[in-house]
Design an enzyme around this catalytic site. Structure first.
Site: not given
Ligand SMILES: [Mg+2]
Length: 417
Positions: A11, A114-115
């Site tokens: 993450d 974003d993961e």
């Molecule tokens: Mg994040």
């Protein structure tokens, strides 16, 4: 010998802010690193609906929260720097991040912008003990890509995701099944995956405040009060993952957006509106394909001197209707644009949800119901005969392509297969 699954959830810490900071330093040549000052990514402050999308670590010290109105954030920190989002930059950064990870394993799945989940099962002989390897990987990402990540490690996605959410930033955490009582049970019930506001409140009225409280309760009791969802979260509290954490169930709260860098600067509003419509077509199609609804629409403009501005607005009701997104985008564009030649135009949406309990206000219900049916019909035709089979009349005499931005047409067609 039994092979134990090893799943990483990676993450990016304050992704939009980190990526924005990097872009400003590396591409725009700015000296100030917005990660080092109280700063947030958010829409226009003049617009009462602007919200915080990401915050820097110094901003966190003022207790600024993601999702809160910019005006509140400003009250908490009068010197706050507010930076408008550049979605196209973040999409590029996200792609670089995924490509980087593919050096290590082909098994990389983007979960949100974003993961990612990476499956490193059976790679111990290659990379060494998972936690040691994860630390090296996080260091390499920081040193070579220029932003920090949290890595959660476990034997399934659920626990890996829970683990990456422990202390931040730039940390590696494990959460193997035997670590659940010590590491997961003391956490607040709202920290459990899939526990939303409504379930949280219900659980609290039942006297369940921590994940451990839930784990120690009787499964049939929880099932009685929270039905099927109760069973799922009770299982989650014991680290049992039903394979339900896939891209399809990812919370789409980061929204859908699209932008286009124009081959020639645009100086007249009609052309700009046509481009906005083509962007809304693509965004709307993607929203409907994911069975999602959005409640915030925004527009961003980069002018010929690379100045970014953006505006966003909360809708009265959630929507997946292209035309409603477009109307809002035009309204925002008119407020935002001061006449400078436009180099890049973008439309973004957020607060996406898959809840269908949306309501239009009374006067609009009929209009948007009809438009929703129209969109559905168009999506079906395009799905069958290709996306050029139907286009709005305004595009026919226009050199502007009728569906713009984001992944290109060839890729969109490919994705359908
Ligand atoms: Mg994040």
């Amino acid at each position: 010998m039994k092979i134990h699954p090893i799943i990483f959830h990676i993450d990016v810490n304050s992704a939009f802010l980190s990526w924005e900071a990097q872009y400003r330093i590396e591409v725009l040549g700015e000296e100030l690193d917005i990660r080092t000052i109280p700063a947030v990514i958010g829409g226009s402050e003049a617009d009462r609906h602007g919200i915080v999308l990401a915050k820097s670590t110094p901003a966190k010290r003022f207790n600024i929260q993601t999702g809160e109105p910019l005006a509140h954030a400003r009250r908490k920190c009068p010197n706050l720097t507010i930076v408008p989002p550049s979605y196209s930059v973040y999409v590029e950064s996200s792609k670089r991040f995924v490509e980087f990870l593919k050096q290590y394993t082909p098994d990389v799945e983007s979960y949100s912008i974003d993961e990612v989940f990476c499956d490193f099962t059976g790679t111990e002989h290659l990379y060494g003990p998972p936690a040691v390897f994860a630390r090296k990987l996080a260091d390499r990402i920081r040193d070579e890509l220029g932003f920090t990540v949290n890595i959660g490690i476990s034997s399934n996605r659920l626990l890996a995701k829970m683990a990456s959410d422990f202390e931040k930033p730039d940390k590696v955490h494990t959460l193997f099944p035997e670590e659940i009582p010590a590491k997961m049970w003391p956490l607040d019930i709202r920290d459990l995956f899939f526990v939303g506001k409504a379930s949280e409140q219900k659980l609290r009225t039942l006297g369940i405040h921590t994940i451990g409280d839930l784990a120690r309760s009787d499964r049939s009791f929880i099932q009685y009060h929270l039905k099927k969802h109760g069973e799922t979260i009770w299982d989650f509290s014991h680290g049992i993952d039903h394979g339900s954490i896939t891209k399809d169930t990812a919370p789409q709260n980061k929204g859908f957006g699209n932008s286009i860098t124009l081959s020639q600067d645009v100086t007249d509003p009609e052309t700009a509106r046509t481009i906005l419509l083509s962007l809304c077509e693509t965004v709307g199609t993607r929203i409907r394909a994911d069975h999602a609804y959005v409640s915030v629409v925004g527009v961003h403009i980069t002018d010929c001197d690379f100045r970014h501005t953006s505006h966003q607005k909360a809708l009265l009701s959630r929507t997946d209707v292209t035309y409603q997104i477009f109307e809002t985008a035009c309204e925002l564009f008119d407020e935002l644009w001061k006449g400078a030649p436009i180099r890049l135009l973008g439309v973004f949406t957020s607060k996406a949800t898959d809840e269908q309990s949306f309501q239009y206000n009374l006067f609009e219900t009929d209009k948007y119901d009809r438009l929703a049916k129209l969109d559905k019909a168009i999506d079906t035709i395009r799905g069958k005969y290709g996306e050029d089979s139907v286009q709005r009349a305004c595009f026919i005499k226009n050199k502007q392509t009728h569906m713009s931005g984001g992944i290109n047409k060839a890729k969109r067609d490919q994705k359908k297969e």
